[in-house]
Design a protein around this motif. Structure first.
Motif, short mmCIF file in Angstrom:
data_model
loop_
_atom_site.label_atom_id
_atom_site.label_comp_id
_atom_site.label_asym_id
_atom_site.label_seq_id
_atom_site.Cartn_x
_atom_site.Cartn_y
_atom_site.Cartn_z
N MET A 85 0.85 -1.20 0.00
CA MET A 85 0.00 0.00 0.00
C MET A 85 0.88 1.25 0.00
N THR A 86 0.51 2.24 -0.80
CA THR A 86 1.28 3.46 -0.90
C THR A 86 1.21 4.26 0.40
N SER A 87 2.38 4.72 0.88
CA SER A 87 2.40 5.65 2.00
C SER A 87 2.10 7.04 1.47
N LEU A 88 1.27 7.77 2.20
CA LEU A 88 0.93 9.12 1.77
C LEU A 88 1.97 10.14 2.21
N SER A 89 3.01 9.70 2.91
CA SER A 89 3.98 10.65 3.43
C SER A 89 4.73 11.37 2.32
N ARG A 90 4.87 10.77 1.16
CA ARG A 90 5.59 11.40 0.05
C ARG A 90 4.65 11.83 -1.08
N THR A 91 3.39 11.64 -0.90
CA THR A 91 2.41 12.04 -1.90
C THR A 91 1.51 13.11 -1.30
N ARG A 92 1.47 14.27 -1.92
CA ARG A 92 0.63 15.36 -1.41
C ARG A 92 -0.80 15.10 -1.86
N VAL A 93 -1.64 14.74 -0.91
CA VAL A 93 -3.05 14.45 -1.19
C VAL A 93 -3.91 15.53 -0.56
N LEU A 94 -4.74 16.14 -1.37
CA LEU A 94 -5.71 17.12 -0.90
C LEU A 94 -7.10 16.51 -1.07
N ALA A 95 -7.91 16.58 -0.03
CA ALA A 95 -9.28 16.06 -0.10
C ALA A 95 -10.27 17.22 -0.10
N LEU A 96 -11.26 17.14 -0.97
CA LEU A 96 -12.36 18.10 -1.00
C LEU A 96 -13.65 17.35 -0.72
N VAL A 97 -14.24 17.60 0.44
CA VAL A 97 -15.50 16.98 0.82
C VAL A 97 -16.62 17.95 0.45
N GLN A 98 -17.45 17.57 -0.48
CA GLN A 98 -18.51 18.45 -0.97
C GLN A 98 -19.75 18.28 -0.11
N ALA A 99 -20.02 19.28 0.72
CA ALA A 99 -21.09 19.20 1.70
C ALA A 99 -22.09 20.34 1.53
N GLY A 100 -22.24 20.83 0.29
CA GLY A 100 -23.01 22.04 0.10
C GLY A 100 -24.45 21.86 -0.33
N GLY A 101 -24.86 20.64 -0.66
CA GLY A 101 -26.19 20.45 -1.22
C GLY A 101 -27.31 20.70 -0.23
N ALA A 102 -28.49 21.09 -0.76
CA ALA A 102 -29.63 21.38 0.10
C ALA A 102 -30.38 20.11 0.51
N GLY A 103 -30.16 18.99 -0.18
CA GLY A 103 -30.83 17.75 0.21
C GLY A 103 -32.34 17.83 0.13
N SER A 104 -32.86 18.35 -0.98
CA SER A 104 -34.29 18.62 -1.08
C SER A 104 -35.14 17.36 -0.98
N ARG A 105 -34.60 16.21 -1.37
CA ARG A 105 -35.40 14.98 -1.31
C ARG A 105 -35.68 14.54 0.13
N MET A 106 -34.89 15.03 1.09
CA MET A 106 -35.16 14.71 2.49
C MET A 106 -36.18 15.66 3.10
N ASP A 107 -36.67 16.57 2.30
CA ASP A 107 -37.83 17.38 2.62
C ASP A 107 -37.65 18.14 3.94
N VAL A 108 -38.58 17.97 4.88
CA VAL A 108 -38.59 18.80 6.09
C VAL A 108 -37.37 18.55 6.98
N LEU A 109 -36.68 17.43 6.79
CA LEU A 109 -35.52 17.14 7.64
C LEU A 109 -34.32 18.00 7.29
#
Length: 414
Positions: free
Chosen positions: A1-25
């Motif tokens: 398994m690759t060690s991340l110590s020598r690989t610059r990994v940036l994570a983008l967690v997309q948490a912006g949605g309104a979630g309209s299908r969950m309605d009133v919740l």
């Protein structure tokens, strides 16, 4: 398994949605802050996976109800991301940064990548991991980074298999090898008639330079016909992934184990029923705990005469009635003579004596009065219309009846 110590990994967690299908919740919260299994929030799962995978440079993009997300992530402390270099960074909608199609709320997850392209380029990462914040799964992202770098791909998409009648709710992915692996040959965004059971798990590893090149290329082609404030890119399966597939360097990698999209009421309730039957390799894994930001509470109390069957009871809850195949969040109270069946009750819900709750998801702070009936034991919980939803701080009066499939807006009464 690759060690991340020598690989610059940036994570983008997309948490912006309104979630309209969950309605009133999701009227008053970002969808990724919805509770799961009593004591977690949906956003805890990608952040915990990142923390255990050794990814320490994490951006969380927020827009709709951003304050609820800010409270939940607590500057990254639960995931040891509160640090001077790297760590967790909240990305708010941008203002004064460029043209109209780069400001304000994004119109899809690919549209957001276009708006963030300059920040991505400036970060100088070797790999950009982009993921949704509202799925439940356990995964070591080092496996994805290793496969992505070894293959020389411009993007690598995690895939998972869903029943054919559910595949159309997602982006379907076809490959030259089949089985959700190999070079991607076709991507369809929520097709009406899916050709495959393999779908995108909404986790993608990108070559950052290739991503910036492709989103700018797509914007030149699509932007002129888009509405003001819209880049035209939409969601990732509409134009972005198909373009990478056309370029011939898009790969797919199967995600092993349990993965669920909880973006609809029926799926949200069904996923809770699944975890009631067993851990499913997600919640209670030694060395890979789900980390969360939760206030400390005392142990749950089961009073004399209480009956709890195949259920989860959160800390600080008090049960004197009957609870069957349900999940009770922290501080929930179920009085003597009350019954809760096949339901999920969020923090601080009160069910008074004689009340009955069936097939429902009840938001925090709601009270259900004596002898009231919410939902029905005969409701079809496999469809969204059969699940009863009560918003935050609702009041159901004594003897009131809330029919199966009803939606009560936050703060309303019945």
């Amino acid at each position: 398994m690759t060690s991340l110590s020598r690989t610059r990994v940036l994570a983008l967690v997309q948490a912006g949605g309104a979630g309209s299908r969950m309605d009133v919740l999701t009227r008053e919260r970002a969808k990724p802050t919805l509770p799961f299994a009593g004591v977690y929030q949906l956003v805890d799962f990608p952040l915990s996976n990142l923390a255990h995978s050794g990814v320490t440079d994490v951006w969380v993009s927020v827009s709709f109800q951003g304050s609820s997300m800010e409270e939940q992530v607590a500057n990254g402390r639960p995931w040891e991301l509160d640090r001077t270099r790297g760590g967790l960074r909240l990305l708010m909608p941008q203002e004064g940064t460029g043209g109209l199609d780069e400001e304000g709320f994004a119109r899809g997850n690919a549209d957001e990548l276009y708006r963030r392209r300059r920040q991505v380029a400036a970060a100088g990462a070797d790999v950009l991991l982009v993921m949704s914040a509202d799925h439940v799964y356990r995964y070591d992202f080092r496996d994805l980074v290793e496969a992505h770098l070894d293959s020389g791909a411009e993007c690598t998409v995690l895939t998972t298999e869903r029943p054919l009648d559910q595949a159309g709710d997602h982006a379907t992915v076809e490959t030259d090898e089949g089985g959700g692996t190999g070079r991607i040959t076709r991507v369809e965004a929520k097709p009406e008639e899916p050709r495959t059971t393999w779908v995108a798990a909404e986790v993608v590893a990108y070559d950052p330079a290739a991503l910036v090149e492709v989103v700018e290329e797509l914007h030149r082609e699509l932007g002129a016909d888009a509405d003001a404030g819209d880049s035209g890119l939409g969601d990732f399966a509409e134009h972005l992934l198909p373009r990478f597939a056309e370029r011939g360097r898009a790969r797919a990698l199967p995600l092993p184990g349990f993965w669920r999209d909880l973006g609809r009421p029926s799926r949200y309730l069904a996923a809770h029923r699944e975890v009631l039957d067993g851990d499913l390799g997600v919640l209670d894994q030694p060395g890979w705990p789900v980390l969360t930001q939760q206030p400390q509470r005392g142990a749950a109390r089961l009073r004399a005469g209480a009956e709890v069957v195949d259920s989860m009871v959160g800390p600080g809850a008090e049960v004197a009635g009957r609870v069957v195949r349900s999940v009770l969040g922290p501080g929930v109270r179920v009085a003597a003579g009350a019954e809760v069946h096949d339901s999920v009750l969020f923090t601080g819900v009160v069910v008074e004596a004689g009340a009955r709750v069936h097939g429902s998801v009840v938001d925090r702070g709601t009270s259900i009065g004596r002898d009231a009936v919410v939902g029905s034991p005969d409701a079809d919980l496999e469809v969204d219309e059969g699940v009863t939803l009560l918003g935050r701080d609702c009041r159901v009066g004594a003897g009131a009846h809330v029919p199966a499939g009803a939606r009560l807006e936050p703060g309303s009464s019945a």
